[in-house]
Scaffold this motif. Structure first.
Motif, PDB file in Angstrom:
ATOM      1  N   ALA A   1       3.920 -45.295  -1.153  1.00 14.66           N
ATOM      2  CA  ALA A   1       3.521 -44.574  -2.373  1.00 14.66           C
ATOM      3  C   ALA A   1       4.534 -43.491  -2.711  1.00 14.66           C
ATOM      4  CB  ALA A   1       2.136 -43.963  -2.180  1.00 14.66           C
ATOM      5  N   LEU A   2       5.009 -42.778  -1.686  1.00 15.72           N
ATOM      6  CA  LEU A   2       6.007 -41.735  -1.904  1.00 15.72           C
ATOM      7  C   LEU A   2       7.273 -42.322  -2.524  1.00 15.72           C
ATOM      8  CD1 LEU A   2       6.909 -38.756  -1.442  1.00 15.72           C
ATOM      9  CD2 LEU A   2       7.782 -39.517   0.788  1.00 15.72           C
ATOM     10  N   GLN A   3       7.710 -43.461  -2.002  1.00 12.93           N
ATOM     11  CA  GLN A   3       8.915 -44.106  -2.519  1.00 12.93           C
ATOM     12  C   GLN A   3       8.742 -44.559  -3.963  1.00 12.93           C
ATOM     13  OE1 GLN A   3       9.567 -47.233   0.350  1.00 12.93           O
ATOM     14  NE2 GLN A   3      10.633 -45.883   1.787  1.00 12.93           N
ATOM     15  N   GLU A   4       7.486 -44.826  -4.348  1.00 12.69           N
ATOM     16  CA  GLU A   4       7.224 -45.283  -5.716  1.00 12.69           C
ATOM     17  C   GLU A   4       6.862 -44.133  -6.662  1.00 12.69           C
ATOM     18  OE1 GLU A   4       4.859 -48.833  -6.125  1.00 12.69           O
ATOM     19  OE2 GLU A   4       5.391 -49.522  -4.109  1.00 12.69           O
ATOM     20  N   GLY A   5       7.032 -42.904  -6.188  1.00 15.19           N
ATOM     21  CA  GLY A   5       6.918 -41.762  -7.094  1.00 15.19           C
ATOM     22  C   GLY A   5       5.655 -40.935  -7.000  1.00 15.19           C
ATOM     23  N   LEU A   6       4.755 -41.253  -6.081  1.00 12.63           N
ATOM     24  CA  LEU A   6       3.513 -40.490  -5.949  1.00 12.63           C
ATOM     25  C   LEU A   6       3.710 -39.344  -4.957  1.00 12.63           C
ATOM     26  CD1 LEU A   6       0.428 -40.228  -6.514  1.00 12.63           C
ATOM     27  CD2 LEU A   6       0.063 -41.783  -4.580  1.00 12.63           C
ATOM     28  N   GLU A   7       3.237 -38.161  -5.299  1.00 11.75           N
ATOM     29  CA  GLU A   7       3.265 -37.044  -4.360  1.00 11.75           C
ATOM     30  C   GLU A   7       2.175 -37.268  -3.306  1.00 11.75           C
ATOM     31  OE1 GLU A   7       3.107 -33.168  -6.013  1.00 11.75           O
ATOM     32  OE2 GLU A   7       4.951 -33.411  -7.178  1.00 11.75           O
ATOM     33  N   VAL A   8       2.554 -37.197  -2.039  1.00 11.52           N
ATOM     34  CA  VAL A   8       1.604 -37.470  -0.959  1.00 11.52           C
ATOM     35  C   VAL A   8       1.743 -36.432   0.149  1.00 11.52           C
ATOM     36  CG1 VAL A   8       1.664 -39.958  -1.402  1.00 11.52           C
ATOM     37  CG2 VAL A   8       3.184 -38.994   0.326  1.00 11.52           C
ATOM     38  N   VAL A   9       0.630 -36.198   0.835  1.00 15.01           N
ATOM     39  CA  VAL A   9       0.636 -35.451   2.093  1.00 15.01           C
ATOM     40  C   VAL A   9      -0.269 -36.204   3.066  1.00 15.01           C
ATOM     41  CG1 VAL A   9       1.181 -33.141   1.238  1.00 15.01           C
ATOM     42  CG2 VAL A   9      -1.201 -33.936   1.256  1.00 15.01           C
ATOM     43  N   ILE A  10       0.094 -36.147   4.337  1.00 19.38           N
ATOM     44  CA  ILE A  10      -0.698 -36.781   5.386  1.00 19.38           C
ATOM     45  C   ILE A  10      -1.110 -35.710   6.388  1.00 19.38           C
ATOM     46  CG2 ILE A  10      -0.688 -38.435   7.303  1.00 19.38           C
ATOM     47  CD1 ILE A  10       1.388 -40.073   5.805  1.00 19.38           C
ATOM     48  N   VAL A  11      -2.378 -35.729   6.776  1.00 19.05           N
ATOM     49  CA  VAL A  11      -2.829 -34.871   7.881  1.00 19.05           C
ATOM     50  C   VAL A  11      -3.198 -35.762   9.058  1.00 19.05           C
ATOM     51  CG1 VAL A  11      -3.576 -32.954   6.438  1.00 19.05           C
ATOM     52  CG2 VAL A  11      -5.196 -34.774   6.972  1.00 19.05           C
ATOM     53  N   ASN A  12      -2.806 -35.298  10.239  1.00 20.97           N
ATOM     54  CA  ASN A  12      -3.075 -36.034  11.481  1.00 20.97           C
ATOM     55  C   ASN A  12      -3.946 -35.185  12.389  1.00 20.97           C
ATOM     56  OD1 ASN A  12      -0.186 -36.890  10.473  1.00 20.97           O
ATOM     57  ND2 ASN A  12      -0.882 -38.582  11.768  1.00 20.97           N
ATOM     58  N   PRO A  13      -5.276 -35.187  12.147  1.00 13.47           N
ATOM     59  CA  PRO A  13      -6.150 -34.362  12.980  1.00 13.47           C
ATOM     60  C   PRO A  13      -6.276 -34.914  14.392  1.00 13.47           C
ATOM     61  CG  PRO A  13      -7.210 -35.048  10.917  1.00 13.47           C
ATOM     62  CD  PRO A  13      -6.015 -35.907  11.110  1.00 13.47           C
ATOM     63  N   GLY A  14      -6.560 -33.997  15.312  1.00 12.05           N
ATOM     64  CA  GLY A  14      -6.955 -34.404  16.649  1.00 12.05           C
ATOM     65  C   GLY A  14      -8.411 -34.841  16.608  1.00 12.05           C
ATOM     66  N   VAL A  15      -9.095 -34.756  17.734  1.00  5.92           N
ATOM     67  CA  VAL A  15     -10.518 -35.077  17.771  1.00  5.92           C
ATOM     68  C   VAL A  15     -11.249 -34.010  16.961  1.00  5.92           C
ATOM     69  CG1 VAL A  15     -12.548 -35.426  19.225  1.00  5.92           C
ATOM     70  CG2 VAL A  15     -10.285 -36.143  20.038  1.00  5.92           C
ATOM     71  N   ILE A  16     -11.962 -34.440  15.930  1.00 11.30           N
ATOM     72  CA  ILE A  16     -12.573 -33.502  14.983  1.00 11.30           C
ATOM     73  C   ILE A  16     -13.999 -33.172  15.423  1.00 11.30           C
ATOM     74  CG2 ILE A  16     -13.204 -33.102  12.580  1.00 11.30           C
ATOM     75  CD1 ILE A  16     -11.099 -35.234  11.830  1.00 11.30           C
ATOM     76  N   ILE A  17     -14.247 -31.886  15.597  1.00 11.71           N
ATOM     77  CA  ILE A  17     -15.570 -31.399  15.991  1.00 11.71           C
ATOM     78  C   ILE A  17     -16.294 -30.877  14.761  1.00 11.71           C
ATOM     79  CG2 ILE A  17     -16.834 -29.761  17.440  1.00 11.71           C
ATOM     80  CD1 ILE A  17     -15.323 -31.843  19.043  1.00 11.71           C
ATOM     81  N   GLY A  18     -17.540 -31.313  14.583  1.00  8.80           N
ATOM     82  CA  GLY A  18     -18.311 -30.840  13.445  1.00  8.80           C
ATOM     83  C   GLY A  18     -19.744 -31.318  13.520  1.00  8.80           C
ATOM     84  N   PRO A  19     -20.646 -30.682  12.772  1.00 12.19           N
ATOM     85  CA  PRO A  19     -22.075 -31.003  12.825  1.00 12.19           C
ATOM     86  C   PRO A  19     -22.480 -32.093  11.847  1.00 12.19           C
ATOM     87  CG  PRO A  19     -21.757 -29.117  11.418  1.00 12.19           C
ATOM     88  CD  PRO A  19     -20.386 -29.505  11.921  1.00 12.19           C
ATOM     89  N   GLY A  20     -23.688 -32.605  12.052  1.00 10.92           N
ATOM     90  CA  GLY A  20     -24.319 -33.478  11.065  1.00 10.92           C
ATOM     91  C   GLY A  20     -24.155 -34.962  11.278  1.00 10.92           C
ATOM     92  N   PHE A  21     -23.214 -35.360  12.136  1.00 15.73           N
ATOM     93  CA  PHE A  21     -22.957 -36.790  12.357  1.00 15.73           C
ATOM     94  C   PHE A  21     -22.974 -37.054  13.863  1.00 15.73           C
ATOM     95  CE2 PHE A  21     -21.511 -35.780   8.197  1.00 15.73           C
ATOM     96  CZ  PHE A  21     -21.681 -36.916   7.433  1.00 15.73           C
ATOM     97  N   TRP A  22     -24.150 -36.896  14.445  1.00 16.11           N
ATOM     98  CA  TRP A  22     -24.274 -36.901  15.903  1.00 16.11           C
ATOM     99  C   TRP A  22     -24.258 -38.292  16.522  1.00 16.11           C
ATOM    100  CZ3 TRP A  22     -23.054 -32.237  16.832  1.00 16.11           C
ATOM    101  CH2 TRP A  22     -23.563 -31.179  16.086  1.00 16.11           C
ATOM    102  N   ASP A  23     -24.259 -39.339  15.693  1.00 16.64           N
ATOM    103  CA  ASP A  23     -24.280 -40.695  16.232  1.00 16.64           C
ATOM    104  C   ASP A  23     -22.934 -41.402  16.078  1.00 16.64           C
ATOM    105  OD1 ASP A  23     -24.356 -40.867  13.489  1.00 16.64           O
ATOM    106  OD2 ASP A  23     -25.788 -42.533  13.427  1.00 16.64           O
ATOM    107  N   GLN A  24     -21.887 -40.653  15.756  1.00 19.44           N
ATOM    108  CA  GLN A  24     -20.591 -41.282  15.567  1.00 19.44           C
ATOM    109  C   GLN A  24     -19.474 -40.302  15.889  1.00 19.44           C
ATOM    110  OE1 GLN A  24     -21.704 -41.716  11.305  1.00 19.44           O
ATOM    111  NE2 GLN A  24     -19.614 -41.065  10.871  1.00 19.44           N
ATOM    112  N   GLY A  25     -18.308 -40.833  16.207  1.00 19.79           N
ATOM    113  CA  GLY A  25     -17.153 -39.991  16.491  1.00 19.79           C
ATOM    114  C   GLY A  25     -17.420 -38.981  17.588  1.00 19.79           C
ATOM    115  N   SER A  26     -16.910 -37.758  17.386  1.00 17.58           N
ATOM    116  CA  SER A  26     -17.098 -36.715  18.392  1.00 17.58           C
ATOM    117  C   SER A  26     -18.557 -36.301  18.513  1.00 17.58           C
ATOM    118  CB  SER A  26     -16.255 -35.490  18.038  1.00 17.58           C
ATOM    119  OG  SER A  26     -16.707 -34.905  16.827  1.00 17.58           O
TER     120      SER A  26
END
Length: 329
Positions: free
Chosen positions: A166-191
């Motif tokens: 996408a960047l090569q075709e002219g779109l401005e892009v950013v990528i984030v590479n999170p580690g293991v994400i800790i957060g509430p509300g989704f206790w049956d999946q991920g962390s």
């Protein structure tokens, strides 16, 4: 208007709250009405019920091209959070299809609809592999296809290739590479499963090491990057590198339950993975501990967050304190 894919997941749901608090007009994709229930419950958890009604929901799927037509009308920024997270080898094809082909579809619609900027949520799993003379993984560490990688890691690396296209075709892009994400509300999946297992009496811990980050920091950084002039870059998002044992002990203490008692060595983890494989094949159950998951539980990878700290002058939230906060919500 801003479009969020994956708005019914941990990052996407928290991002919706963050964007609406900033006064953004937000559209979010959902696959079915049941999938929106956790997002609505999260808004309630944070006492943001009034904001929830401001979301413009559009039914769709990153793999269903006709449904994306409506979603992209009058959109100028896209946050691509949708992904399939699975380490079950039986789901390899679907993981790769969802994460790579789904990202390619989002990229194509961004280009076709003159979207101004795209933020893609990747993972530290897509970062490179350390050569012997280096000790810490950065955004510049090269991916080594000869090294073992989980299907999930390969799919996220492949998705990043679509973003760079996408960047090569002219779109401005950013990528984030999170580690293991800790957060509430989704206790049956991920962390969230870590919290659930500890609460239910998890007995084992490992001494593996990896990067962890609060979901609040992830969405804040994403928003700041999209509002900045930064593009064509990717950023590792971790608060700190933490030993799994210490993380599990923090969770247990916050939940006021017993800490895991027994050290599961690499030998034990591999043995448990083999038993899980046998059980899965005999009873047809989904894998709970794949080879890749077992290996990651005792791998000691160190990640650097210096690039994002220098770019945005951000101070990450202490993960151990954050664990206490979210267990008291």
């Amino acid at each position: 208007m801003v479009l969020v894919t994956g708005g019914t997941g941990l990052v996407g749901a928290h991002l919706l709250i963050h964007l609406l608090e900033k006064g953004e007009n937000v559209r979010a994709i959902y696959r079915n009405l049941d999938s929106t229930k956790k997002t609505k419950a999260l808004f309630s958890l944070y006492q943001k019920n009034g904001l929830y009604d401001s979301i413009q929901w559009v039914q769709g799927d990153v793999l269903d091209i006709p449904t994306l037509e409506n979603a992209f009308q009058e959109i100028n920024q896209v946050y691509h959070c949708a992904a399939m997270i699975s380490f079950d080898p039986k789901e390899e094809a679907l993981v790769r299809k969802t994460n790579i082909e789904g990202t390619a579809n989002i990229v194509n619609f961004c280009l076709a609809n003159n979207v101004k900027k795209l933020c893609h949520v990747s993972s530290i799993a897509a970062l490179g592999d350390l050569p012997e003379h280096e000790s810490i993984i950065t955004e510049e560490t090269e991916w080594n296809p000869e090294k073992p990688h989980s299907d999930y890691a390969i799919s996220k690396y492949g998705a990043e290739m679509e973003i760079w296209r996408a960047l090569q075709e002219g779109l401005e892009v950013v990528i984030v590479n999170p580690g293991v994400i800790i957060g509430p509300g989704f206790w049956d999946q991920g962390s969230g499963e870590l919290f659930t297992r500890v609460k239910n009496g998890l007995s084992f811990y490992t001494n593996g090491l990896t990067g962890f980050v609060a979901v609040s920091d992830v969405v804040d950084v994403m928003y700041q990057l999209m509002k900045s002039s930064i593009h064509g870059e990717r950023f590792t998002l971790i608060s700190e590198n933490i030993v799994f044992k210490d993380l599990l002990f923090s969770i247990a203490d916050a939940l006021k339950v017993k800490r895991p008692k027994y050290h599961a060595t690499p030998f034990i983890m591999n043995a448990l993975s083999n038993l899980d494989w046998v059980s899965s094949n005999i009873f047809g159950q989904k894998r709970q501990l794949s080879k890749a998951s077992a290996r990651s539980s005792y791998t000691t990878d160190l990640y650097s967050n210096e690039k994002i700290k220098n770019a945005l002058n951000i101070k990450f939230e202490d993960v151990h304190n954050y664990i206490k906060e979210i267990t008291n919500l």
